[in-house]
Design an enzyme around this catalytic site. Sequence first.
Site, short mmCIF file in Angstrom:
data_model
loop_
_atom_site.label_atom_id
_atom_site.label_comp_id
_atom_site.label_asym_id
_atom_site.label_seq_id
_atom_site.Cartn_x
_atom_site.Cartn_y
_atom_site.Cartn_z
N ASP A 126 0.86 -1.19 0.00
CA ASP A 126 0.00 0.00 0.00
C ASP A 126 0.89 1.23 0.00
OD1 ASP A 126 -1.94 1.97 0.36
OD2 ASP A 126 -3.06 0.80 1.83
N ARG A 128 -0.31 4.42 -0.39
CA ARG A 128 -1.11 5.64 -0.19
C ARG A 128 -0.60 6.49 0.96
NH1 ARG A 128 -6.86 2.71 -0.02
NH2 ARG A 128 -5.53 1.28 1.16
#
Length: 196
Positions: A126, A128
């Site tokens: 991930d 983000r």
Amino acid sequence: MQLKRVAEAKLPTPWGDFLMVGFEELATGHDHVALVYGDISGHTPVLARVHSECLTGDALFSLRCDCGFQLEAALTQIAEEGRGILLYHRQEGRNIGLLNKIRAYALQDQGYDTVEANHQLGFAADERDFTLCADMFKLLGVNEVRLLTNNPKKVEILTEAGINIIERVPLIVGRNPNNEHYLDTKAEKMGHLLNK
């Protein structure tokens, strides 16, 4: 503050009229959007969803993920609540970009799970940056939310960035034969809470 608030307009939707607020990242010029429903001022925590962009799920109705289902369910719950915020976080494919997401899909078609596919492409599971979302909440004048999410990491990062998460509201929708392995991988390898 990593963002500035730059524009707003009314956005009529099937769930009612939202105020669409546009934000621009100061360092990159990338844009993000908040959809605000009803009066979010006051001291009562606001129902909110941080929704990461997913062109395939949100606009192309892909069954490979639960993103489009979550987007619709979040807008429905916010409208039923009478007030709330949906932050549309423009970090496609857990921030690896659309073309790399397509490459990751091809690897998944070969048997890799979603995390392994990202790793094969040289990315973390991930990528983000949710601190941008904390800034969006602050620019909207909101510091306390009831967060629609299954991702405990999102709660942790927003809390560390100064947003008081009063409650994590589960958003478990859209499981189907095409995304079962994907959702199981998110639960097992990324800690998503998908059984509550």
